[in-house]
Motif scaffolding. Structure first.
Motif, PDB file in Angstrom:
ATOM      1  N   GLU A  51      42.773 -26.420  28.772  1.00  0.00           N
ATOM      2  CA  GLU A  51      42.056 -26.053  29.984  1.00  0.00           C
ATOM      3  C   GLU A  51      42.325 -24.590  30.338  1.00  0.00           C
ATOM      4  O   GLU A  51      43.391 -24.054  30.053  1.00  0.00           O
ATOM      5  CB  GLU A  51      42.485 -26.952  31.149  1.00  0.00           C
ATOM      6  N   GLU A  80      33.357 -25.063  29.826  1.00  0.00           N
ATOM      7  CA  GLU A  80      34.550 -25.351  30.622  1.00  0.00           C
ATOM      8  C   GLU A  80      35.756 -24.557  30.139  1.00  0.00           C
ATOM      9  O   GLU A  80      36.541 -24.045  30.947  1.00  0.00           O
ATOM     10  CB  GLU A  80      34.852 -26.849  30.557  1.00  0.00           C
ATOM     11  N   TRP A 118      26.211 -27.874  32.500  1.00  0.00           N
ATOM     12  CA  TRP A 118      27.108 -28.804  33.195  1.00  0.00           C
ATOM     13  C   TRP A 118      28.576 -28.628  32.794  1.00  0.00           C
ATOM     14  O   TRP A 118      29.257 -29.593  32.441  1.00  0.00           O
ATOM     15  CB  TRP A 118      26.658 -30.250  32.934  1.00  0.00           C
ATOM     16  N   SER A 120      31.253 -28.255  34.457  1.00  0.00           N
ATOM     17  CA  SER A 120      32.236 -28.948  35.277  1.00  0.00           C
ATOM     18  C   SER A 120      32.103 -30.466  35.209  1.00  0.00           C
ATOM     19  O   SER A 120      32.889 -31.176  35.827  1.00  0.00           O
ATOM     20  CB  SER A 120      32.107 -28.497  36.738  1.00  0.00           C
ATOM     21  N   SER A 121      31.120 -30.964  34.445  1.00  0.00           N
ATOM     22  CA  SER A 121      30.954 -32.418  34.362  1.00  0.00           C
ATOM     23  C   SER A 121      30.797 -32.854  32.906  1.00  0.00           C
ATOM     24  O   SER A 121      31.760 -33.204  32.240  1.00  0.00           O
ATOM     25  CB  SER A 121      29.757 -32.872  35.209  1.00  0.00           C
ATOM     26  N   ASN A 123      29.840 -30.937  30.325  1.00  0.00           N
ATOM     27  CA  ASN A 123      30.344 -29.874  29.454  1.00  0.00           C
ATOM     28  C   ASN A 123      29.649 -29.880  28.088  1.00  0.00           C
ATOM     29  O   ASN A 123      30.274 -30.094  27.046  1.00  0.00           O
ATOM     30  CB  ASN A 123      31.856 -30.003  29.278  1.00  0.00           C
ATOM     31  N   SER A 166      22.644 -28.819  38.114  1.00  0.00           N
ATOM     32  CA  SER A 166      23.642 -29.867  37.958  1.00  0.00           C
ATOM     33  C   SER A 166      23.075 -31.163  37.397  1.00  0.00           C
ATOM     34  O   SER A 166      23.842 -32.048  37.008  1.00  0.00           O
ATOM     35  CB  SER A 166      24.299 -30.159  39.315  1.00  0.00           C
TER      36      SER A 166
END
Length: 430
Positions: A51, A80, A118, A120-121, A123, A166
């Motif tokens: 991360e 991400e 996307w 943050s979700s 990816n 999103s």
């Protein structure tokens, strides 16, 4: 019980059976040989990508870290934890600090467009390849590992532009567009439809050219010109078919009185507003309460706001050129920035109202540690995100960049990533 004798098989029966088996094997071989899996090479990440923590402060200085060619993106594709570059037929996920290839996916087709969607979700990385049907051969990749996460194939124009929010992605070319969800299932197709499954589901306009598009919430906006209409049109559609399996139109109207100059450009769309850059080459379509026309006014660039039903809401004068450079707006930290060719306009991402503009900036920016970073000819301007006041400047070299090339700046952790032309250049703290 009497014994049932088996049917006798004649030589003709055996020959027919053999022919059918050969035909099935040949068809299967052809499908396998031409399948996306057969025609692709995939080198996946050896280990999960670590991360990337947001930076707690803007670095005092930046130094060049790595660069790569990326002709299929217009702005750095930031996932991400990876920076994605795309050129030829290859899509590469890179370590943001070193540029090391974490994964690679390659096909024997040319790329049309690539975006990171996307982050943050889901990816995902979406890569549109060109085949005999246009740019409709789409592969979804996991942005951390490079593994295939889905695919779709459909008719498309020979060039397309991908935008996402999103929930949905829009693939738009000069004559048609499609929307997809994160599962790559098509929501709508609009414009040129060669073989409609259900004729009559689209609005009745024909011979339309599509210039730019945006998606926000469950709706899609598009700037188009249909037939010999006297102006450019803003149309708002539902991102998916309605209950009657029709393309739902929420609004459509001419927004310019003339088409001699460049069309307006859709900057962005939220769940409550649409923002359009109008370079002023064509006057706005007059309203019933407009004053009588006088002498022609000089072109005045503006940011025009509309509701998500396509109703005019507000207009703000900005610095800009009649035909702005091709590029996309960047949304980060509650702000949306757009480069007009003369200035960078910064808007509230929710209502898309301009807050301030920065003349002399050369492209779109991004938010790091609560401060706005904008590219300038000498490097990066660090500004108060709320007011636009400059706090300090960071000098940066951009070797090989032409003065007329706009710069799109993004951040991932403490790494600043820029793109101009087909060059992606990363900078790390010094």
């Amino acid at each position: 019980m009497a014994r049932i004798r088996p049917e006798r098989r004649t030589p003709v029966d055996l020959a027919v059976t053999a022919a059918i088996l050969v035909a099935i094997l040949v068809a299967g071989l052809v499908i396998w040989a031409n399948s996306p899996v057969r025609q692709s090479e995939s080198v996946q990440a050896a280990a999960p990508v670590p991360e990337v923590e947001p930076s707690s402060a803007v670095p005092a200085n930046l130094a060049p870290a790595w660069r790569a060619r990326s002709s299929a993106t217009q702005t750095p594709a930031i996932a991400e934890a990876t920076v994605v570059t795309a050129d030829g037929g290859a899509v590469v996920g890179r370590d943001p600090q070193s540029g090391r290839e974490v994964w690679q996916y390659r096909r024997n087709l040319d790329l049309c467009a690539v975006i990171a969607a996307w982050p943050s979700s889901n990816n995902k990385v979406l890569a549109a390849y060109r085949n005999a049907r246009g740019c409709g051969e789409v592969t979804a990749l996991d942005a951390s590992s490079g593994s295939r996460a889905g695919s779709r194939s459909s008719d498309a124009d020979d060039r397309v532009h991908l935008v996402s929010d999103s929930g949905y992605v829009v693939s738009q070319g000069p004559t048609r567009l499609e929307t997809w969800g994160s599962n790559l299932v098509r929501g709508i197709e609009y414009g040129r439809v060669d073989a409609p499954v259900n004729p009559g589901v689209q609005p009745g306009r024909q011979d339309c050219l599509l210039y730019s598009s945006a998606v926000g919430g469950s709706r899609v906006a598009v700037i188009e010109r249909c037939g010999d209409e006297p102006g450019y049109r803003l149309t708002v559609l539902g991102a998916v078919l309605d209950d009657d399996e029709d393309v739902e139109q929420h609004g459509s109207s001419l927004i310019t009185d003339g088409t001699d100059g460049p069309p307006p450009v859709l900057i962005g769309m939220s769940s409550s507003a649409i923002a359009i850059y109008d370079g002023g080459a064509n006057p706005p379509m007059p309203t019933s309460d407009a004053p009588a026309p006088g002498a022609p006014a000089p072109p005045t660039p503006t940011i025009r706001q509309f509701t998500t039903d396509g109703v005019p809401a507000a207009t703000n004068t900005v610095s800009g050129t009649p035909d702005p450079p091709a590029g996309v707006a960047v949304t980060s930290g509650g702000l949306t920035s757009y480069f007009t060719g003369e200035a960078t306009v910064v808007m509230d991402a929710a209502n898309l109202r301009p807050i301030y503009q920065v003349p002399g900036a050369i492209g779109t920016g991004d938010v790091m540690a609560g401060q706005l970073l904008l590219p300038t000819p000498a490097g990066v301007s660090v500004r108060d995100a709320a007011t636009g006041r400059e706090l300090r400047a960071i000098a940066l070299p951009r070797d090989g960049r032409r003065d007329d090339q706009p710069v799109s700046l993004r951040v991932l952790g403490a790494t600043v990533v820029e793109q101009w032309g087909t060059t992606v250049q990363a900078y790390r703290p010094q």
